[in-house]
Design an enzyme around this catalytic site. Structure first.
Site, PDB file in Angstrom:
ATOM      1  N   ARG A  14     -39.611 -29.048 -21.688  1.00  0.00           N
ATOM      2  CA  ARG A  14     -39.784 -28.546 -23.259  1.00  0.00           C
ATOM      3  C   ARG A  14     -40.458 -27.915 -23.388  1.00  0.00           C
ATOM      4  O   ARG A  14     -39.681 -27.072 -23.939  1.00  0.00           O
ATOM      5  CB  ARG A  14     -39.477 -30.455 -23.413  1.00  0.00           C
ATOM      6  CG  ARG A  14     -39.621 -30.734 -25.059  1.00  0.00           C
ATOM      7  CD  ARG A  14     -40.361 -30.115 -25.929  1.00  0.00           C
ATOM      8  NE  ARG A  14     -41.759 -30.910 -25.571  1.00  0.00           N
ATOM      9  CZ  ARG A  14     -42.144 -30.549 -26.484  1.00  0.00           C
ATOM     10  NH1 ARG A  14     -42.597 -29.503 -27.293  1.00  0.00           N
ATOM     11  NH2 ARG A  14     -43.754 -30.571 -25.869  1.00  0.00           N
ATOM     12  N   ASP A  15     -41.703 -28.654 -23.624  1.00  0.00           N
ATOM     13  CA  ASP A  15     -42.598 -27.625 -23.901  1.00  0.00           C
ATOM     14  C   ASP A  15     -42.474 -26.374 -23.183  1.00  0.00           C
ATOM     15  O   ASP A  15     -42.988 -25.570 -24.031  1.00  0.00           O
ATOM     16  CB  ASP A  15     -44.193 -28.069 -24.133  1.00  0.00           C
ATOM     17  CG  ASP A  15     -44.799 -27.767 -25.464  1.00  0.00           C
ATOM     18  OD1 ASP A  15     -44.851 -26.848 -25.746  1.00  0.00           O
ATOM     19  OD2 ASP A  15     -45.987 -28.574 -25.692  1.00  0.00           O
ATOM     20  N   HIS A 206     -52.248 -33.453 -24.325  1.00  0.00           N
ATOM     21  CA  HIS A 206     -52.198 -33.194 -24.336  1.00  0.00           C
ATOM     22  C   HIS A 206     -53.254 -31.087 -25.172  1.00  0.00           C
ATOM     23  O   HIS A 206     -53.252 -31.139 -26.071  1.00  0.00           O
ATOM     24  CB  HIS A 206     -50.796 -33.254 -25.508  1.00  0.00           C
ATOM     25  CG  HIS A 206     -49.667 -32.283 -25.627  1.00  0.00           C
ATOM     26  ND1 HIS A 206     -48.859 -32.122 -25.291  1.00  0.00           N
ATOM     27  CD2 HIS A 206     -49.902 -30.686 -25.979  1.00  0.00           C
ATOM     28  CE1 HIS A 206     -48.006 -31.529 -25.252  1.00  0.00           C
ATOM     29  NE2 HIS A 206     -48.706 -30.372 -25.758  1.00  0.00           N
ATOM     30  N   HIS A 208     -53.250 -27.526 -24.388  1.00  0.00           N
ATOM     31  CA  HIS A 208     -52.933 -25.700 -24.487  1.00  0.00           C
ATOM     32  C   HIS A 208     -53.585 -25.073 -23.940  1.00  0.00           C
ATOM     33  O   HIS A 208     -55.161 -25.565 -24.581  1.00  0.00           O
ATOM     34  CB  HIS A 208     -52.016 -26.062 -25.481  1.00  0.00           C
ATOM     35  CG  HIS A 208     -51.033 -25.977 -26.290  1.00  0.00           C
ATOM     36  ND1 HIS A 208     -49.464 -25.088 -26.017  1.00  0.00           N
ATOM     37  CD2 HIS A 208     -50.579 -27.488 -26.448  1.00  0.00           C
ATOM     38  CE1 HIS A 208     -48.599 -25.553 -25.614  1.00  0.00           C
ATOM     39  NE2 HIS A 208     -49.237 -26.982 -26.025  1.00  0.00           N
ATOM     40  N   CYS A 239     -46.174 -23.172 -28.961  1.00  0.00           N
ATOM     41  CA  CYS A 239     -45.310 -23.279 -29.520  1.00  0.00           C
ATOM     42  C   CYS A 239     -44.773 -22.280 -30.555  1.00  0.00           C
ATOM     43  O   CYS A 239     -45.321 -21.594 -31.046  1.00  0.00           O
ATOM     44  CB  CYS A 239     -46.111 -24.389 -30.084  1.00  0.00           C
ATOM     45  SG  CYS A 239     -45.352 -25.203 -32.233  1.00  0.00           S
ATOM     46  N   ASN A 248     -49.089 -25.442 -22.136  1.00  0.00           N
ATOM     47  CA  ASN A 248     -49.881 -26.396 -21.915  1.00  0.00           C
ATOM     48  C   ASN A 248     -51.106 -25.965 -20.355  1.00  0.00           C
ATOM     49  O   ASN A 248     -50.360 -25.097 -19.518  1.00  0.00           O
ATOM     50  CB  ASN A 248     -49.228 -27.693 -21.124  1.00  0.00           C
ATOM     51  CG  ASN A 248     -48.506 -27.869 -22.124  1.00  0.00           C
ATOM     52  OD1 ASN A 248     -47.701 -27.508 -23.116  1.00  0.00           O
ATOM     53  ND2 ASN A 248     -50.082 -28.882 -23.029  1.00  0.00           N
TER      54      ASN A 248
END
Ligand code: HMG
Ligand code: MG
Length: 309
Positions: A14-15, A206, A208, A239, A248
């Site tokens: 996803r990310d 979380h 990055h 993002c 990430n």
């Protein structure tokens, strides 16, 4: 104080992939999920149910969820920013949904097109309906360490959103450094605010890795007993609404550090390196993960162009 076991939530599909300009097929995404679960991942953030106009790369969410061969004991999660997203997600049978708010007003507007207060109003029915369906709800508090539009973000601003999430019944609170500007002490101050309202088992980090601080930030969290972190295979991601934000922290890098410290993750580093090489091959570029690159080089695999398309 350092936890003996750490849970990593794999957010690569996803990310990691949401920000890719080039199309990545649903079949490749499904194969990535299969490789991740084979490597021992027990929490996988698979896709998001957001507007395809806003994030085209996640438009195949239904297809990807349908393609996954579910493995017992694995929790598959998806992002759902509003009821429309949740209603689309429910038939695909996720185990958990994620609402994503922000500690900065400016980022909330850019990312989900509403104020923080409006976002909470949108999330409240999502949380209620998800619970009704027996699903767990996680929240991300984006820009908790800094915002690309606002600049500095204070711990008070973080705590305000943590409390709002708690108020609508969110089960788990993730503190997210969307643009990777956090440094260890500042991360601890933000985490302290989350821990005032959630038990440590329901708090995660979380990070990055834009400024190379993520491993140090994870270590700072471990010192506080925090033992759940989102990571992204091969260090993929960013993002779309945080220009310049890179991926990430790489799963392989975190696992190498934790195993080196004697901390159990339940993950197989060699299989993770394979999964990272696989998706990097699909994307036609070398893995971002330093550990991935080092271990591939040790195996004698060329890492400059990807290896396994
Ligand atoms: P909006 O335009 O304000 O929504 O977008 P709206 O309710 O006014 O609807 C406008 C159109 O979008 C309508 O379609 C809706 O049907 C459609 P139209 O009638 O124009 O054809 N729509 C949807 N379509 C599919 N799924 C939905 C949905 N909702 C409305 N769920 C919205 C609001 C939240 C939808 C939009 O801003 C959006 O999709 N944003 C996505 C942002 C995003 O995905 N960002 C990346 C993920 S967050 C992240 O990466 C951070 C994180 O990793 C933590 C960190 O690092 O900080 C989690
Ligand atoms: Mg993120």
């Amino acid at each position: 104080m350092i936890p003996t076991h750490v849970t990593l939530v794999e957010v690569g599909p996803r990310d990691g992939l949401q920000n890719e300009a080039q199309p990545v097929s649903a079949a490749h995404k499904v194969e990535l999920v299969h490789r991740l679960q084979a490597a021992g991942c027990r929490e996988i953030e698979v896709t998001s149910f957001v507007s395809p106009k806003w994030v085209p790369q996640m438009a195949d969410n239904v297809q990807v969820m349908a393609g996954i061969r579910r493995q017992a004991g694995v929790r598959y999660s998806v992002l759902t920013p509003n009821m429309k997203g949740l209603e689309a997600a429910l038939p695909t049978q996720p185990d958990e949904v994620v609402v994503f708010g922000a500690a900065s007003e400016a980022f909330s507007q850019r990312n989900i097109n509403c104020s923080i207060a409006e976002s909470i109003d949108r999330f409240a029915p999502v949380v209620a309906a998800a619970h009704e369906a027996g699903l767990k709800v996680r929240a991300a508090v984006s820009c908790a360490l800094g915002c690309p539009y606002q600049g500095d973000v204070s711990a008070d601003e973080v705590e305000r959103v943590v409390m709002l999430m708690k108020g609508i019944g969110v089960d788990h609170c993730g503190i997210a450094d969307t643009i990777g500007v956090g440094t260890p002490r500042k991360v601890q101050l933000a985490m302290e605010r989350a821990l005032k309202h959630y038990p440590v088992v329901e708090v995660s980090g979380h990070f990055h890795d834009t400024y190379g601080q993520a491993l140090a930030n994870i270590y700072a969290c471990l010192q506080m007993g925090v033992h759940t972190f989102d990571t992204s295979i091969s260090g993929l991601g960013g993002c779309p609404y945080a220009k310049g934000a890179t991926g990430n922290v790489a799963t392989e890098d975190v696992v190498f550090m934790l195993h080196g410290m004697g901390v159990d993750t339940g993950l197989d580093l060699d299989l993770l390196v394979d999964a990272g090489a696989y998706i990097s091959g699909v994307l036609g570029r070398p893995p971002v993960s330093r550990v991935g690159k080092a271990l591939l080089a040790k195996r004698g695999v060329a890492v400059n162009v990807g290896v396994n398309p």
